[in-house]
Design an enzyme around this catalytic site. Structure first.
Site, PDB file in Angstrom:
ATOM      1  CE  LYS A 126     -19.711  28.325  12.719  1.00 31.59           C
ATOM      2  NZ  LYS A 126     -19.081  27.728  11.532  1.00 31.59           N
ATOM      3  CG  ASP A 128     -18.420  31.591  10.762  1.00 31.19           C
ATOM      4  OD1 ASP A 128     -17.619  32.415  10.287  1.00 31.19           O
ATOM      5  OD2 ASP A 128     -18.414  30.390  10.442  1.00 31.19           O
ATOM      6  CG  ASP A 134      -2.162   0.969   0.927  1.00 31.87           C
ATOM      7  OD1 ASP A 134      -2.642   1.006  -0.225  1.00 31.87           O
ATOM      8  OD2 ASP A 134      -2.577   1.680   1.847  1.00 31.87           O
ATOM      9  NE  ARG A 187     -17.821  24.075  13.159  1.00 35.36           N
ATOM     10  CZ  ARG A 187     -18.578  23.519  12.233  1.00 35.36           C
ATOM     11  NH1 ARG A 187     -19.056  22.283  12.417  1.00 35.36           N
ATOM     12  NH2 ARG A 187     -18.883  24.170  11.129  1.00 35.36           N
ATOM     13  CG  ASP A 241     -18.700  29.274   4.955  1.00 34.54           C
ATOM     14  OD1 ASP A 241     -17.679  29.848   5.379  1.00 34.54           O
ATOM     15  OD2 ASP A 241     -19.288  28.381   5.597  1.00 34.54           O
TER      16      ASP A 241
END
Length: 312
Positions: free
Chosen positions: A192, A169, A38, A194, A218
């Site tokens: 805002k 925000d 991988d 969060r 945004d």
């Protein structure tokens, strides 16, 4: 353009091709392979000795694979004696990890900056960093562009006589104010808080939005949780039409369809800093190219000209 060499990782080769078309140079081949264990291997399949090398790779999902690709491309260019190596990162995903806001966490934005410089990047060209202070995480020059001009040019095609730009925000309010100035309209913002990656609360809208046409701006939309919460408050205050604009349209977990189905949403506008799949290209979505802006920045960097006119 003589002595310039442009390569792309696997994250967004379409954008790289468009940038090269603007520069009128070929996109040089890169071989990417994966071993049985991988591990990735990268080979730049063109001579870069004493050349000005640009490596184009936004950090989009699978973000860690694309980051390692970019690091290995930088290391390969350094090992092949490139004169200068500029990492062109239209979307620097780790810009969201810009502070230590909980115990025992990593500041990923700074760590990734250190990795890029350690790999051999001489310079970074980025667009719309989520947090401007991430610019200071790098110990090499950073040219930080924005897409406000491109977005503003699109919205100038509408009647803006009763329009207001709304930031979700306070953190994005400065960019929203700059965007509003470009359009000659007022600005408002949401207050805002969060609580988690997919849980936010907007307690108030600061500014006049009643009976207005709204452009929500945004920098990045992923799940769209913040925008959905904001739209609820805007409808409660009696806005007329709603258009949503962002630079980085990640639109994960069906976000673009969810936003398009929100009452009152007339259009969603984003740029092509990240790849937009066919499934996401719904009728309400408009995608604007930032390839001309990135190409012009690369041309100016290569020629030793000022880039400030592009991000001022």
């Amino acid at each position: 353009m003589r002595d310039i060499a442009v390569f792309s990782g696997s994250a967004h080769p379409e954008l790289a091709e468009e940038i090269c078309d603007q520069l009128e140079v070929p996109l040089l081949p890169t071989r990417l392979s994966r071993f049985a264990n991988d591990c990735l291997e990268v080979q730049l399949q063109a001579n870069v000795r004493e050349r000005d090398v640009f490596l184009i790779q936004p950090l989009v999902p699978p973000t860690q694979d694309h980051l390692v690709e970019l690091l290995m491309m930088i290391d390969a260019a350094r090992g092949a004696s490139a004169s200068r190596i500029t990492a062109v990162i239209p979307h620097y995903a780790y810009a969201r990890s810009d502070k230590k806001d909980a115990p025992r966490i990593s500041i990923g934005g700074r760590l990734v900056a250190d990795l890029l410089v350690s790999a051999g990047a001489s310079r970074v060209l980025a667009m719309a960093l989520h947090s401007p202070q991430v610019h200071g995480f790098f110990s090499v020059p950073v040219d930080h562009l924005h897409a406000l001009r491109e977005l503003a040019q699109h919205f100038r095609g509408y009647d803006l006589s009763n329009t207001v730009v709304v930031s979700p925000d306070l953190g994005n309010a400065k960019e929203a104010a700059a965007f509003a100035r470009l359009l000659g309209v007022p600005v408002a913002t949401g207050a805002k808080q969060r609580f988690s990656d997919d849980r936010v609360e907007i307690s108030a809208i600061i500014g006049e939005v009643a009976d207005r046409d709204v452009i929500v701006l945004d920098d990045e939309i992923a799940k769209g949780t913040t925008i959905v919460e904001l739209l609820k408050h805007l409808r409660e205050r009696g806005v007329r039409t709603i258009r949503i604009a962002c630079t980085h349209g990640l639109f994960t977990a069906g976000a673009v369809d969810r936003l398009a189905e929100e009452p009152g949403v007339a259009e969603i506008v984003c740029t092509n800093t990240v790849p937009i799949s066919k499934e996401k290209r719904i009728p309400k979505l408009t995608v604007i190219s930032v390839a001309p802006a990135l190409a012009e920045a690369m041309r100016r960097i290569h020629n030793g000209e000022s880039v400030s006119v592009l991000f001022g």
